[in-house]
Design an enzyme around this catalytic site. Structure first.
Site, PDB file in Angstrom:
ATOM      1  N   LEU A 253       2.782   5.984  -0.018  1.00 49.08           N
ATOM      2  CA  LEU A 253       2.669   6.906  -1.366  1.00 49.08           C
ATOM      3  C   LEU A 253       3.558   6.150  -2.353  1.00 49.08           C
ATOM      4  O   LEU A 253       4.317   6.911  -3.115  1.00 49.08           O
ATOM      5  CB  LEU A 253       3.295   8.180  -0.850  1.00 49.08           C
ATOM      6  CG  LEU A 253       2.059   9.098  -0.024  1.00 49.08           C
ATOM      7  CD1 LEU A 253       2.820  10.286   0.073  1.00 49.08           C
ATOM      8  CD2 LEU A 253       0.821   9.188  -1.003  1.00 49.08           C
ATOM      9  N   CYS A 263      -6.481  -8.626   1.378  1.00 50.26           N
ATOM     10  CA  CYS A 263      -7.272  -7.659   2.359  1.00 50.26           C
ATOM     11  C   CYS A 263      -7.810  -6.264   1.502  1.00 50.26           C
ATOM     12  O   CYS A 263      -9.229  -6.324   1.466  1.00 50.26           O
ATOM     13  CB  CYS A 263      -6.396  -7.141   3.429  1.00 50.26           C
ATOM     14  SG  CYS A 263      -6.020  -8.393   4.338  1.00 50.26           S
TER      15      CYS A 263
HETATM   16  C1  UGA Z   1      -3.219  -4.597   4.922  1.00 52.16           C
HETATM   17  C2  UGA Z   1      -3.237  -3.330   5.789  1.00 52.16           C
HETATM   18  O1  UGA Z   1      -2.031  -2.552   5.601  1.00 52.16           O
HETATM   19  C3  UGA Z   1      -3.264  -4.032   7.241  1.00 52.16           C
HETATM   20  O2  UGA Z   1      -3.157  -2.849   8.379  1.00 52.16           O
HETATM   21  C4  UGA Z   1      -4.362  -4.715   7.661  1.00 52.16           C
HETATM   22  O3  UGA Z   1      -4.250  -5.299   8.952  1.00 52.16           O
HETATM   23  C5  UGA Z   1      -4.403  -5.794   6.652  1.00 52.16           C
HETATM   24  O4  UGA Z   1      -4.460  -5.410   5.136  1.00 52.16           O
HETATM   25  C6  UGA Z   1      -5.847  -6.826   6.733  1.00 52.16           C
HETATM   26  O5  UGA Z   1      -6.675  -6.164   6.579  1.00 52.16           O
HETATM   27  O6  UGA Z   1      -5.634  -7.815   7.121  1.00 52.16           O
HETATM   28  P1  UGA Z   1      -1.435  -6.375   3.955  1.00 52.16           P
HETATM   29  O7  UGA Z   1      -2.597  -6.654   2.909  1.00 52.16           O
HETATM   30  O8  UGA Z   1      -0.628  -7.419   4.625  1.00 52.16           O
HETATM   31  O9  UGA Z   1      -2.099  -5.349   4.844  1.00 52.16           O
HETATM   32  O10 UGA Z   1      -0.792  -5.387   2.845  1.00 52.16           O
HETATM   33  P2  UGA Z   1      -0.097  -4.137   2.563  1.00 52.16           P
HETATM   34  O11 UGA Z   1       1.523  -3.881   3.102  1.00 52.16           O
HETATM   35  O12 UGA Z   1      -0.975  -2.992   3.275  1.00 52.16           O
HETATM   36  O13 UGA Z   1      -0.137  -3.843   1.168  1.00 52.16           O
HETATM   37  C7  UGA Z   1      -1.354  -4.092   0.364  1.00 52.16           C
HETATM   38  C8  UGA Z   1      -0.955  -3.731  -1.008  1.00 52.16           C
HETATM   39  O14 UGA Z   1      -0.899  -2.451  -1.312  1.00 52.16           O
HETATM   40  C9  UGA Z   1      -0.035  -4.672  -1.577  1.00 52.16           C
HETATM   41  O15 UGA Z   1      -0.410  -5.221  -2.980  1.00 52.16           O
HETATM   42  C10 UGA Z   1       1.084  -3.645  -1.809  1.00 52.16           C
HETATM   43  O16 UGA Z   1       2.210  -3.718  -2.775  1.00 52.16           O
HETATM   44  C11 UGA Z   1       0.187  -2.234  -1.974  1.00 52.16           C
HETATM   45  N1  UGA Z   1       0.895  -1.018  -1.683  1.00 52.16           N
HETATM   46  C12 UGA Z   1       1.282  -0.472  -0.316  1.00 52.16           C
HETATM   47  C13 UGA Z   1       1.349  -0.066  -2.614  1.00 52.16           C
HETATM   48  O17 UGA Z   1       1.167  -0.379  -3.960  1.00 52.16           O
HETATM   49  N2  UGA Z   1       2.127   1.104  -2.467  1.00 52.16           N
HETATM   50  C14 UGA Z   1       2.292   1.404  -1.080  1.00 52.16           C
HETATM   51  O18 UGA Z   1       2.699   2.768  -0.826  1.00 52.16           O
HETATM   52  C15 UGA Z   1       1.769   0.371  -0.154  1.00 52.16           C
END
Ligand code: UGA
Length: 436
Positions: A253, A263
Site C-alpha cells: 500500500l 514481472c
Molecule cells: C514481484 C512479486 O512481488 C513476486 O511475488 C513475484 O515472484 C515476482 O514479481 C515475479 O513474478 O517474479 P518483484 O518484481 O521483485 O516481485 O518486485 P516487487 O517488490 O513486487 O515490486 C514491484 C513493483 O511495485 C516495484 O516497482 C515497486 O516499487 C512497486 N511497489 C511495490 C509499489 O509501488 N508500492 C508497493 O507498496 C509495493
C-alpha cells in the site's frame, strides 16, 4: 537428497538452485551462456541478491551445487528438471515469448532417462504445460516424464529470504506420481508454509492472477494518493487505516511512481492478452496497465512544469532501479519518467547507488551520470527521488540545500520527513499529500 537440474541461471534459476542445494539436494545449473557459466565456476556470482553469496560459496565448496553448459550431463541423472529460462514479452504482441522455454524443452527431451518430473518455474501462459508436454513427447516418445507447474513467487532483492520463508508453495500436477515427487522435494517446508496441490492450469493461473492483483493494489493506492492530493487528505494515514483491516492487509500500500520491474508489467500485459484470447475480458487489469503507464508520463510532465522558468537548468534524478535493493532497471518507472523529461530536452543528471551500469544500456548518452548524490544535485533546480534506496532516507539535507541552485525536492517515494524538509525551507512535493 534429490538430483535437480535447473535450466536458466537468472534471477529465478540461480537463487532457486542455491536454495535447493542448501536444503540438501544435488543441484546442477545449466545455461547456454558460456561466459556466465565460466564465471559461476570461478566462484563469482552473476547477479546481486542479499544473502546469496554466502550460500552459493558454501554449497559449491560442499559439491552440492555446480554449473555447466552441457544439458545432457545435467538432465540424464536428474529426478527433477526445472525450467527457469526467461519468458520476455514479445515486442509487438506483448504476449510472453515462449521460444526459449520451448527450445529448452526440446533439447532436454533428448536426454531424459528414467522417470523425471519437468517442472516449469518460468512464468508461462495458461496452457503452456500442455504444450511443453507435447514437445517433449514428440522429441522423445519413449520418455517417462510428467510436466508440472511450479510457479515462482520470489521478489528480487529478497529472493533468498522468500525461498526459505514462502507464504505458499503451489504445485500444479496432473499425476499422483509427479505430485509425490514434488511433495518430497518440498518436505522441509511442511508445517512451515502452505503447500497447495492443484490442477496444472490452475497453478499457471495462480501466478498471473497473484501478480496482476498486486499490480492492481498498487494502482489502487496510487489512485487514492491522487485523490488525497485533491481532497486535502494524507495517503500515508489513509493507507495505514486501510491496512489495519486484515482483509485488506498492510503490505503493498505504498504509493509511488507506479509499479515496474521484469514481472508486473509483463505479467499484467500477458494476463490481459490471455483474457482476450480466451474471450474473458479482464477490464480491471486493462485499466491498471493503461493508468500505470499514464502515471509515469504525468510525473515526468509534473517535474518539467515545476522548473519551466529555467529551461536550461539542471534536473537531478535520484534512483533509477525499479525498486530499492536491486540493480535491475527493466521496466523501471524511474527510467520512463526520465525518458518523458528527455522529450522536453532538459539537462538531466542521474544517480543510483547500484543500477547506473544497467541504466546506461537504456538511456545511453541522453543524460549525464553522477557518481554521488552531491554530484547529481550540485547546481540543480530540483532533486527528484524515484527509487526507495535506504541511502536516500538519510540524505544530508543541509548540505543539499547549500549545493543546489534551488532548494526543491520532488519525493515520489515519500521517503523524507516533512518536518525536516520544511524546517530547512525546501520547496517539497511528495505523493498523496498536498504540501501547503
Ligand atoms: C514481484 C512479486 O512481488 C513476486 O511475488 C513475484 O515472484 C515476482 O514479481 C515475479 O513474478 O517474479 P518483484 O518484481 O521483485 O516481485 O518486485 P516487487 O517488490 O513486487 O515490486 C514491484 C513493483 O511495485 C516495484 O516497482 C515497486 O516499487 C512497486 N511497489 C511495490 C509499489 O509501488 N508500492 C508497493 O507498496 C509495493
Amino acid at each position: 537428497m534429490m538430483k535437480i537440474a535447473i535450466i536458466g541461471t537468472g534471477y529465478v534459476g540461480l537463487p532457486t538452485g542455491v536454495g535447493l542445494a542448501e536444503l540438501g539436494n544435488r543441484v546442477v545449473c545449466v545455461d547456454k551462456l558460456t561466459d556466465k557459466i565460466d564465471k559461476l565456476n570461478r566462484g563469482e556470482l552473476t547477479l546481486y541478491e542479499d544473502g546469496l553469496e554466502e550460500l552459493f560459496q558454501k554449497n559449491v565448496a560442499a559439491g552440492a551445487l555446480s554449473f555447466t553448459t552441457d544439458m545432457e550431463s545435467a538432465v540424464k541423472d536428474a529426478d527433477v528438471v526445472m525450467l527457469a529460462v526467461g519468458t520476455p514479452p514479445h515486442p509487438l504482441t506483448k504476449e510472453a515469448d515462449l521460444k526459449y522455454i520451448y527450445a529448452a524443452a526440446e533439447e532436454l527431451a533428448r536426454y531424459l532417462q528414467g522417470y523425471t518430473v519437468v517442472a516449469t518455474k518460468s512464468t508461462v501462459p495458461v496452457g503452456s504445460g500442455d504444450e511443453i508436454e507435447k514437445i517433449i513427447r514428440k522429441v522423445n516418445p519413449k520418455a517417462d516424464f510428467d510436466v508440472v507447474s511450479l510457479p515462482e513467487f520470489l521478489r528480487e532483492g529478497f529472493a533468498i529470504y522468500d525461498f526459505f520463508n514462502p507464504d505458499r508453495i503451489v504445485i500444479g500436477a496432473e499425476s499422483n506420481k509427479a505430485r509425490e515427487v514434488m511433495l518430497n522435494l518440498y518436505q522441509p517446508f511442511v508445517g512451515k508454509s502452505e503447500i497447495l496441490c492443484v490442477k496444472r492450469r490452475s497453478s499457471e493461473t495462480i501466478k498471473y492472477a497473484s501478480n496482476a492483483f498486486l499490480a492492481m493494489k498498487i494502482h489502487y493506492i496510487n489512485e487514492m494518493a491522487d485523490f488525497c492530493e485533491c481532497a486535502d487528505a494524507d495517503i500515508k494515514e489513509v493507507a495505514k487505516g486501510m491496512g489495519l483491516d486484515s482483509r485488506i492487509g498492510k503490505k503493498f500500500l505504498n504509493s509511488g511512481p507506479g509499479y515496474g520491474g521484469s514481472c508486473f508489467p509483463k505479467d499484467t500485459n500477458a494476463m490481459a492478452q490471455m483474457g482476450r484470447k480466451f474471450g474473458a475480458h479482464l477490464t480491471l487489469i486493462e485499466t491498471t496497465i493503461a493508468q500505470n503507464d499514464a502515471r509515469k508520463s504525468m510525473i515526468g510532465r509534473r517535474v518539467i512544469e515545476l522548473v519551466k522558468e529555467r529551461p536550461e537548468g539542471k534536473i537531478a534524478v535520484l534512483g533509477l532501479a525499479f525498486k530499492g535493493g536491486t540493480d535491475d532497471c527493466r521496466e523501471s518507472p524511474a527510467i520512463d519518467i526520465v525518458k518523458e523529461m528527455i522529450k522536453h530536452s532538459r539537462n538531466i543528471m542521474v544517480y543510483d547507488p547500484k543500477a547506473t551500469e544497467n541504466a546506461k544500456t537504456i538511456l545511453n548518452n541522453t543524460v549525464q551520470y553522477a557518481e554521488s548524490v552531491d554530484e547529481a544535485c550540485r547546481d540543480a533546480e530540483v532533486a527528484v527521488i524515484l527509487t526507495e534506496w535506504e541511502d536516500f532516507k538519510h540524505l544530508d539535507l543541509k548540505r543539499l540545500k547549500k549545493i543546489m541552485r534551488c532548494a526543491r525536492i520532488v519525493d515520489m517515494r515519500n521517503m523524507l520527513s516533512l518536518d525536516e524538509v520544511q524546517q530547512l525551507g525546501f520547496d517539497y512535493q511528495c505523493v498523496g499529500k498536498k504540501i501547503k
